[in-house]
Design a protein around this motif. Structure first.
Motif, short mmCIF file in Angstrom:
data_model
loop_
_atom_site.label_atom_id
_atom_site.label_comp_id
_atom_site.label_asym_id
_atom_site.label_seq_id
_atom_site.Cartn_x
_atom_site.Cartn_y
_atom_site.Cartn_z
N LEU A 1 73.47 55.53 -20.16
CA LEU A 1 73.38 57.15 -20.52
C LEU A 1 74.60 57.36 -21.61
CD1 LEU A 1 74.62 58.18 -16.86
CD2 LEU A 1 72.42 58.97 -17.74
N PHE A 2 75.20 56.32 -21.77
CA PHE A 2 76.91 56.42 -23.00
C PHE A 2 75.31 55.69 -24.43
CE2 PHE A 2 78.27 53.91 -26.51
CZ PHE A 2 79.49 54.78 -26.48
N ARG A 3 74.48 54.86 -24.30
CA ARG A 3 73.65 54.66 -25.59
C ARG A 3 72.69 55.73 -25.95
NH1 ARG A 3 70.15 50.35 -23.32
NH2 ARG A 3 69.49 51.98 -22.70
N ASP A 4 72.17 56.17 -24.86
CA ASP A 4 70.82 57.31 -24.61
C ASP A 4 71.50 58.67 -24.99
OD1 ASP A 4 69.45 54.76 -25.36
OD2 ASP A 4 68.87 55.07 -23.67
N ILE A 5 72.42 58.91 -24.52
CA ILE A 5 73.04 60.96 -24.96
C ILE A 5 74.13 60.73 -25.76
CG2 ILE A 5 73.50 62.48 -23.08
CD1 ILE A 5 71.49 61.45 -21.07
N LEU A 6 74.81 60.34 -24.61
CA LEU A 6 76.69 60.12 -25.12
C LEU A 6 77.17 59.99 -26.31
CD1 LEU A 6 77.91 59.43 -20.71
CD2 LEU A 6 77.15 61.95 -22.34
N VAL A 7 76.81 59.02 -27.05
CA VAL A 7 77.04 58.53 -28.05
C VAL A 7 76.45 59.38 -28.74
CG1 VAL A 7 75.31 56.78 -28.89
CG2 VAL A 7 77.34 56.97 -29.44
N LYS A 8 75.41 60.24 -28.94
CA LYS A 8 74.37 61.00 -29.62
C LYS A 8 74.86 62.57 -29.94
CE LYS A 8 69.98 58.89 -29.62
NZ LYS A 8 68.69 58.83 -29.23
N ALA A 9 76.08 62.41 -28.93
CA ALA A 9 76.62 63.83 -28.49
C ALA A 9 78.45 63.51 -29.38
CB ALA A 9 77.22 64.19 -27.17
N SER A 10 78.09 62.75 -29.99
CA SER A 10 79.22 62.32 -31.42
C SER A 10 79.05 62.03 -32.74
CB SER A 10 80.01 61.39 -30.44
OG SER A 10 80.19 61.33 -29.25
N VAL A 11 80.01 62.38 -33.46
CA VAL A 11 79.83 62.36 -35.07
C VAL A 11 80.66 60.40 -35.43
CG1 VAL A 11 80.46 63.06 -37.01
CG2 VAL A 11 80.19 64.06 -34.74
N PRO A 12 79.80 60.13 -35.28
CA PRO A 12 80.15 58.58 -36.71
C PRO A 12 81.58 58.73 -37.59
CG PRO A 12 78.01 58.51 -36.78
CD PRO A 12 78.65 59.75 -36.26
#
Length: 462
Positions: free
Chosen positions: A63-74
């Motif tokens: 869930l983190f890898r596929d969804i949650l991290v993509k809802a954040s700005v690096p």
């Protein structure tokens, strides 16, 4: 029910999955520029993640890898030029993993001696950049806010120790109008009043405007005044106050002189602009954030004191269970004695490892690259008919306007570029002679940003 601290096959598989992700992310030079979703959208996508039974490591990580991290700005994306981004070295990121895995408590030498030793080597380099006198040292904090607060608490306690009458007074601080919001916030935390001044023309705190402000104070307010906070590179525009002039006034008036160089302090390592910080060596305390322009991961700030004993008097905590840490047998450098936090992780370890691996010369090169990018952006802006440079670059900050745009136009442009995954550049405000205006702002930190990136962002404003 098995213990959640057990090492079994599931733990090994989870470790391999996470390390694989970390390796891929660290080696990725073009990370995806994620964008946030509203909380209800994320909840619909991932469902409940904290339950009585648990959802399992594999599911949670997926869930983190596929969804949650993509809802954040690096923060290390080369076209993330908003706010003050970051660009931690791969070495620093890797050692952030080691820091967590080592599980060392970094408050006291008795429990963290080896790690604190490493932090202190990195701190020696930071201190050397300031040119402050022998005996100057510091500790790593969670960031500029904690560092500024630690410095001003030290200043206030020193002021109170000078005269018992001061203990009855509400303290007063003078700072520049461009000071970071954390300076005003920490004044509120310690229940001190704050006065903001600048010279109006260069938006700087200067010797002349500081002298004028102090002279205009009532006798009562002059008794309450205990510190002056100057800025070594404002967040909005990279402006450096008149540090030498302010130092002259604070020395004459016997006031604590603190410099917030959280963003700009890294430029002390850049020979091309080092002279702009003349006077920093006269400060009583200095804040620098390695997690900004010194390529450390979040969160890593630093507070440096000319007199460490004053900081210890203000911050050293006492308690029966803490006595052993102060015993001769356990004696060593105890970072928690010098700032507001007792419990602390070894925030300076990733910086130390990266410095040890790469050497300080490469830090200088990387910091100079940010200055070079800012100057190049200014030249590109001056050559284009649809944009206009508002002021010369301040360190690695560039303020410019799109001719004819309203505040709403800037906002729409920001969201359009961000939503498409192209870039994150945000508007800001600037006080010009005509009043407050909305404009665009670049802040260059990442050495991997290119002149082509700048060109394409400017073209997106046509």
């Amino acid at each position: 029910m098995k213990s959640m601290h057990a090492v079994d096959m599931e733990t090994v598989e989870m470790t391999l999955d996470i390390m694989k992700y970390a390796i891929n992310r660290i080696s990725n030079t073009s990370p995806e520029l994620g964008k946030p979703k509203q909380e209800h959208e994320l909840l619909e996508l991932v469902g409940d993640t904290v339950t009585k039974e648990g959802i399992g490591g594999e599911k949670a990580f997926q869930l983190f890898r596929d969804i949650l991290v993509k809802a954040s700005v690096p923060v290390d994306h080369p076209r993330h030029l908003a706010f003050v981004p970051a660009a931690p070295t791969r070495a620093a990121v890797l050692f952030d993993l080691v820091t967590s895995a080592a599980s060392i408590h970094g408050a006291y030498w008795m429990t963290g001696g080896g790690g604190i030793f490493c932090e202190n080597r990195a701190m020696e380099w930071l201190v050397s950049l300031t040119g402050m006198p022998e005996g100057t040292f510091g500790v790593f904090t969670s960031g500029g806010t904690a560092a500024n607060l630690s410095a001003i608490v030290t200043a206030r306690e020193y002021w109170r120790s000078i005269n018992d009458d001061n203990k009855k007074l509400k303290g007063l601080i003078i700072t520049s109008s461009g000071a970071h919001s954390s300076v005003k916030a920490m004044a509120q935390v310690i229940d001190a009043d704050i006065i903001t001044v600048d010279d109006n023309d260069e938006h700087k705190l200067t010797k002349e405007c500081l002298e004028k402000e102090i002279k205009s104070l009532s006798d009562f307010d002059r008794k309450r005044l205990f510190a002056v906070v100057a800025t070594g590179g404002t967040t909005n525009a990279g402006i450096i106050d008149d540090l030498d002039g302010v130092a002259e006034v604070t020395e004459k008036e016997q006031l604590w002189f603190h410099i917030d160089a959280a963003y700009g302090g890294a430029a002390l390592a850049a020979p091309s602009v080092r002279h702009l910080f003349n006077g920093i060596e006269r400060a009583d305390s200095v804040t620098i954030d390695p997690h900004k322009w010194m390529f450390s991961p979040y969160d890593c700030g630093a507070i440096i004191y000319k007199n460490m004993e004053l900081a210890k008097n203000a911050h050293s905590q006492k308690g029966a269970y803490l006595d052993i840490f102060k015993d001769e047998g356990a004696q060593g450098f105890n970072p928690s004695d010098y700032q507001i936090q007792l419990t602390r992780r070894l925030r300076g370890l990733p910086l130390w490892y990266s410095l040890a691996m790469h050497g300080t010369d490469r830090y200088t090169t990387a910091i100079e690259r940010g200055l070079e990018l800012a100057n190049n952006a200014a030249k590109q802006i001056e050559q284009l008919p649809h944009v206009e440079l508002i002021r010369e670059p301040g360190l690695s900050c560039v303020l410019f306007s799109r001719i004819g745009w309203t505040a709403e136009d800037y906002k729409e442009w920001t969201y359009t570029n961000h939503d498409s995954g192209f870039a994150l550049v945000t508007p800001t405000k600037w006080n010009s002679q005509e009043g407050e205006i909305t404009c665009a702002r670049f802040c260059f930190i990442n050495p991997d940003t290119t002149e082509k990136d700048v060109k394409e962002i400017l073209e997106s404003m046509k």
